[in-house]
Design an enzyme around this catalytic site. Structure first.
Site, PDB file in Angstrom:
ATOM      1  CE1 TYR A  31      -5.579   2.476  10.179  1.00 14.10           C
ATOM      2  CE2 TYR A  31      -4.437   1.988   8.126  1.00 14.10           C
ATOM      3  CZ  TYR A  31      -5.606   2.243   8.815  1.00 14.10           C
ATOM      4  OH  TYR A  31      -6.807   2.270   8.148  1.00 14.10           O
ATOM      5  CE  LYS A  80       0.442  -2.275   9.604  1.00 16.84           C
ATOM      6  NZ  LYS A  80      -0.768  -2.478  10.456  1.00 16.84           N
ATOM      7  CG  ASP A 134      -3.339  -4.604  13.931  1.00 17.41           C
ATOM      8  OD1 ASP A 134      -4.220  -4.955  14.743  1.00 17.41           O
ATOM      9  OD2 ASP A 134      -3.570  -3.919  12.928  1.00 17.41           O
ATOM     10  CG  HIS A 177      -2.377  -0.726  15.212  1.00 14.75           C
ATOM     11  ND1 HIS A 177      -3.699  -0.710  15.590  1.00 14.75           N
ATOM     12  CD2 HIS A 177      -2.389  -0.731  13.850  1.00 14.75           C
ATOM     13  CE1 HIS A 177      -4.484  -0.727  14.517  1.00 14.75           C
ATOM     14  NE2 HIS A 177      -3.716  -0.723  13.452  1.00 14.75           N
ATOM     15  CD  GLU A 223      -3.777   3.399  15.432  1.00 10.19           C
ATOM     16  OE1 GLU A 223      -2.902   3.466  16.303  1.00 10.19           O
ATOM     17  OE2 GLU A 223      -3.565   3.724  14.233  1.00 10.19           O
ATOM     18  NE  ARG A 281      -2.111  -1.654   3.536  1.00  5.04           N
ATOM     19  CZ  ARG A 281      -2.576  -1.782   4.780  1.00  5.04           C
ATOM     20  NH1 ARG A 281      -3.778  -1.306   5.079  1.00  5.04           N
ATOM     21  NH2 ARG A 281      -1.853  -2.356   5.711  1.00  5.04           N
TER      22      ARG A 281
END
Length: 370
Positions: free
Chosen positions: A92, A73, A267, A94, A116, A15
């Site tokens: 993102y 990511k 994740d 996490h 997120e 991506r």
């Protein structure tokens, strides 16, 4: 603002943080876009596509000099050395399952916004598109790994006339669960969804015209339902916190050999006690107690052409807002952006992450730059 888009380094993560149409709009608004060479190739976008829309295509080191970094990511350890004080990182994160990254962001005094945790009217608009992809893909993956040649029990989820269809059990009735159910029903599977919210279950029954079984999620119901499930999908996430473990090892042991577990919450730690580690697209599964575990941490990366477009459809308005007004103004004007800020100039500003990781929490408003 100078905005940099690095090439993703995570295993088989193809991506990209901005697609060419996004670049066109940002350049038209007066911003400078730096794209790392080859960053969009995995999603079907060449360097020439970006150049034609006004971007500069540069080497990795130059990209990381930008004022704002837009990724997909979380940065890997090899990227920590590129961080610079005051830089905005939008991706993102996490963090609840990644204390080394928290420390690196705090030490570098980065302004880090997690897709997120951007929250708007009780929704997570930047998590939703990837939840839709992950939910639908989970059924596709589950169907694949049920094949005997892949180590599965050799069962077709749709069944055929005269032969019972397979059972898909979905824990969590949010966006992931809804989209998993949509695809599973589409191929003819028997679908059961468990959730703690009766109103959400009523909504799911309504939209699927009572073609699914709904149950309150609790240890008893999970224990009973998992015994004859062919594919079990775990999709329960708590923004900013570690995912709850809802399926014990003893429950997993009651499943038929060759059944499949898809842990979409991996994740953030995972919903299954037997989800011992995150896997990759190049090595996606492992076997425990005879059950296939698919615990890939970046599921949407398997379909990057779809995922990149879906993600940037959602992130673009926030990227444009921050680029036009600056992060601090956006924090004051937009609660969704403020909730997205996880780390700010050396302080951990997400309360959920702080509690989960036992790290001091600092309220964002008390440390904002003027």
């Amino acid at each position: 603002m100078i905005i940099g888009v690095p090439k993703e380094l995570k295993n088989n993560e193809n991506r990209v943080g901005l697609v060419p149409s996004n670049v066109f709009n940002l350049v038209k608004a007066g911003h400078q876009i730096l794209i790392e060479k080859g960053a969009g190739v995995g999603s079907g976008f060449s360097d020439e596509d970006y150049l034609e829309n006004g971007a500069e295509v540069v080497e990795r080191e130059a990209v990381w000099q930008a004022e704002m970094i837009v990724k997909v990511k979380e940065p890997l350890e090899s990227e920590y050395s590129f961080f610079k004080k005051g830089q905005i990182l939008f991706t993102y994160l996490h963090l609840a399952a990644n204390q080394p990254l928290i420390q690196a962001l705090v030490d570098a005094e980065i302004k880090a916004i997690g897709y997120e945790t951007v929250e708007e009217n009780g929704r997570l608009p930047l998590l939703q598109p990837m939840s839709e992809v992950a939910g639908r893909y989970a059924v596709q993956a589950g169907s694949l790994y049920l094949e005997q040649s892949m180590g599965g029990k050799g069962k077709l989820l749709s069944g055929v006339p005269g032969v019972k269809q397979g059972k898909v059990m979905i824990i969590g009735g949010g966006q992931v669960g809804e989209n998993a159910a949509r695809l599973a029903l589409g191929i003819g599977a028997d679908v059961t969804i468990l959730d703690i919210n009766p109103q959400r279950l009523a909504y799911l029954e309504s939209i699927f015209s009572n073609r699914i079984t709904t149950l309150i999620s609790n240890p008893y119901n999970i224990t009973e339902e998992i015994k004859d499930a062919d594919v079990v999908i775990g999709s329960v996430l708590i923004p900013g916190r570690k995912a709850p473990v809802l399926v014990t090892e003893e429950m997993v042991k009651t499943m038929d050999p060759g059944s499949v577990i898809i842990d979409i919450a991996i994740d953030q730690g995972g919903n299954f006690e037997t989800s011992t580690h995150a896997t990759t697209h190049s090595d996606p599964i492992y076997l425990k107690h005879g059950i296939i575990h698919y615990t890939v941490a970046n599921i949407p990366g398997a379909v990057p052409q779809t995922s990149s477009k879906a993600l940037t459809n959602a992130t673009m308005r926030f990227i444009m807002m921050i680029a036009n007004k600056g992060l601090e103004a956006c924090i004051h004007e937009c609660e969704a952006v403020a909730k997205g800020v996880n780390v700010y100039l050396g302080h951990l500003t997400n309360e959920g992450v702080a509690e989960t990781c036992d790290i001091p929490y600092v309220e964002l408003q008390t440390v904002l730059e003027d």
